[in-house]
Design an enzyme around this catalytic site. Structure first.
Site, PDB file in Angstrom:
ATOM      1  N   ARG A  82       1.000  -1.065   0.073  1.00  0.00           N
ATOM      2  CA  ARG A  82       0.260  -0.052   0.311  1.00  0.00           C
ATOM      3  C   ARG A  82       0.806   1.329  -0.031  1.00  0.00           C
ATOM      4  NH1 ARG A  82      -4.016   0.227   4.612  1.00  0.00           N
ATOM      5  NH2 ARG A  82      -2.961   1.075   5.741  1.00  0.00           N
ATOM      6  N   LYS A 184      -2.863   6.074   1.260  1.00  0.00           N
ATOM      7  CA  LYS A 184      -2.679   7.041   3.191  1.00  0.00           C
ATOM      8  C   LYS A 184      -1.468   7.690   2.660  1.00  0.00           C
ATOM      9  CE  LYS A 184      -2.971   4.562   6.988  1.00  0.00           C
ATOM     10  NZ  LYS A 184      -4.056   4.685   7.304  1.00  0.00           N
ATOM     11  N   GLU A 220     -16.634   6.102   3.925  1.00  0.00           N
ATOM     12  CA  GLU A 220     -15.837   6.457   5.035  1.00  0.00           C
ATOM     13  C   GLU A 220     -15.807   7.018   5.770  1.00  0.00           C
ATOM     14  OE1 GLU A 220     -11.718   5.229   4.737  1.00  0.00           O
ATOM     15  OE2 GLU A 220     -11.209   6.134   3.011  1.00  0.00           O
TER      16      GLU A 220
HETATM   17  C1  LIG Z   1      -4.750   3.585   7.588  1.00  0.00           C
HETATM   18  C2  LIG Z   1      -7.053   3.767   7.546  1.00  0.00           C
HETATM   19  C3  LIG Z   1      -7.707   3.243   7.827  1.00  0.00           C
HETATM   20  C4  LIG Z   1      -7.689   1.980   7.544  1.00  0.00           C
HETATM   21  O1  LIG Z   1      -6.902   0.983   7.563  1.00  0.00           O
HETATM   22  P1  LIG Z   1      -6.314  -0.064   8.121  1.00  0.00           P
HETATM   23  O2  LIG Z   1      -5.017  -0.719   6.920  1.00  0.00           O
HETATM   24  O3  LIG Z   1      -7.134  -1.586   8.503  1.00  0.00           O
HETATM   25  O4  LIG Z   1      -4.708   0.161   9.101  1.00  0.00           O
HETATM   26  C5  LIG Z   1      -9.176   3.675   7.294  1.00  0.00           C
HETATM   27  N1  LIG Z   1      -9.126   4.494   6.348  1.00  0.00           N
HETATM   28  C6  LIG Z   1      -8.756   5.565   6.636  1.00  0.00           C
HETATM   29  C7  LIG Z   1      -8.696   7.048   5.688  1.00  0.00           C
HETATM   30  C8  LIG Z   1      -7.047   5.288   6.684  1.00  0.00           C
HETATM   31  O5  LIG Z   1      -6.187   6.207   6.745  1.00  0.00           O
END
Ligand SMILES: *Cc1c(COP(=O)(O)O)cnc(C)c1O
Length: 341
Positions: A82, A184, A220
């Site tokens: 990722r 991210k 989300e």
């Molecule tokens: C990091 C993150 C998540 C959760 O991802 P995981 O890999 O399950 O920890 C969900 N939404 C956003 C916007 C994130 O930055």
């Protein structure tokens, strides 16, 4: 190895500098000066690209002690992949997958005294981060980069039992169509701070964001994906190109399908449909799965039948199974658990 003398049961979620961190620098097309360092400080030029054009990204994962006393981490290869995707989108250099996984393992091993013991509910949070650290005043990618992995012990997300959360539908948008919602990047968080603080001031745990183009479909929250259970016990997972691909969410889908025999449906989910669902939950590394009891919208409150007192039945099963896999109490799918020592 002598563990640090910490009050493991009462740790919060905050920064604690530990003994070692991994550092690597990218200069002239290559990663150099890679290895463990002890200094928690970074020394940066005022012209560093990160300060002006937000060239920064990060990851988050955990290590913990299993019942039989090993230290393990969960799917670090997924975080590596990722972060590579994120770096491509931000014109940052990729930190190769094998290097990333090795650096996670080395950093956790060097800080083994900080990994909370089994049974405390606490874990070691691992934070990989990359920034454009070279000087850049004209708008362009930085000439050099710094990659770090640092770790800190953190407490259980739920203190005193799992309580359902109250969300509100945000008037603000999180990520534009064809934007950066799927990576991210720090920039996705900078603009979410204001809506998040506003939600907290109004008594909500988080904002639920809708698709900005039509404001019809669920995306989300600021830092966690959302999943639902419908009246037929199907796992309903919102699908959109601007949702961050949560590793927890992808793991829960696998657990739902292969361990619990649930039907998983990944599709666009309209806000109004939630009224017909049985359960809702947030998922991410920090909480694994956090139940949602109420969602406040312009058209009134959606109260999930599972209520504000306890976690729904399917959500509880999903959570118990995934946390059992992570603690090595339930057999994990091939490659999910990376033993560190
Ligand atoms: C990091 C993150 C998540 C959760 O991802 P995981 O890999 O399950 O920890 C969900 N939404 C956003 C916007 C994130 O930055």
């Amino acid at each position: 190895m002598q563990k640090k003398n910490l009050d493991w049961e009462h740790l919060g979620f905050g920064y604690t500098p530990t003994d070692y961190r991994w550092q690597a620098e990218f200069e002239d097309g290559a990663w150099v000066r890679e290895g463990l360092v002890t200094d928690p400080q970074l020394h940066l030029t005022e012209a560093a690209c990160v300060f002006h054009y937000s060239q920064s990204c990060f990851e988050g994962l955990k290590a913990y002690t299993t019942k039989d006393g090993h230290i393990v981490t969960f799917r670090p290869d997924m975080n590596a992949e990722r972060m590579i995707n994120t770096c491509r989108r931000l014109e940052m250099p990729e930190y190769p997958k094998e290097k990333f996984v090795n650096a996670v393992i080395e950093t956790v091993r060097a800080n083994a005294a900080w990994v909370p013991p089994f049974g405390t509910g606490a874990s070691l949070y691992i934070r990989p981060v990359m920034i454009g650290s070279g000087p850049q005043i004209g708008v362009a990618p930085a000439p050099s980069y710094t990659f770090r992995i640092f770790v800190m012990p953190v407490g259980s997300y739920f203190k005193g039992g799992i309580k359902p959360l109250k969300l509100r539908v945000s008037d603000y948008d999180r990520a534009a169509p064809h934007g950066t919602g799927h990576i991210k990047a720090g920039l996705n968080y900078a603009m979410s701070l204001y809506p998040t603080m506003e939600a907290h001031r109004e008594g909500f745990a988080e904002n639920l964001y809708l698709d900005p183009a039509t404001r019809t479909y669920v995306e989300e929250t600021g830092g966690a994906n959302v999943i639902f259970v419908d009246k037929d016990n199907n796992l309903i997972v919102p699908k959109s190109d601007s949702i961050l691909p949560s590793i927890t969410r992808r793991s829960l889908i696998y657990v739902g399908e292969h361990y619990l025999g649930l039907k998983v449906i990944e599709r666009r989910v309209a806000l109004e449909e939630i009224r017909d669902f049985k359960e809702a939950a947030l998922c991410g590394t920090a909480a694994v799965l956090a139940p949602v009891g109420e969602i406040h919208t312009k058209a009134g409150v959606i109260a999930l039948p599972s209520g504000m007192e306890k976690i729904g039945e399917i959500s509880a099963k999903l959570r118990e199974t995934l946390t059992g896999i992570q603690a090595c109490e339930i057999e994990a799918p091939e490659g999910w658990i990376r033993k560190i020592c």
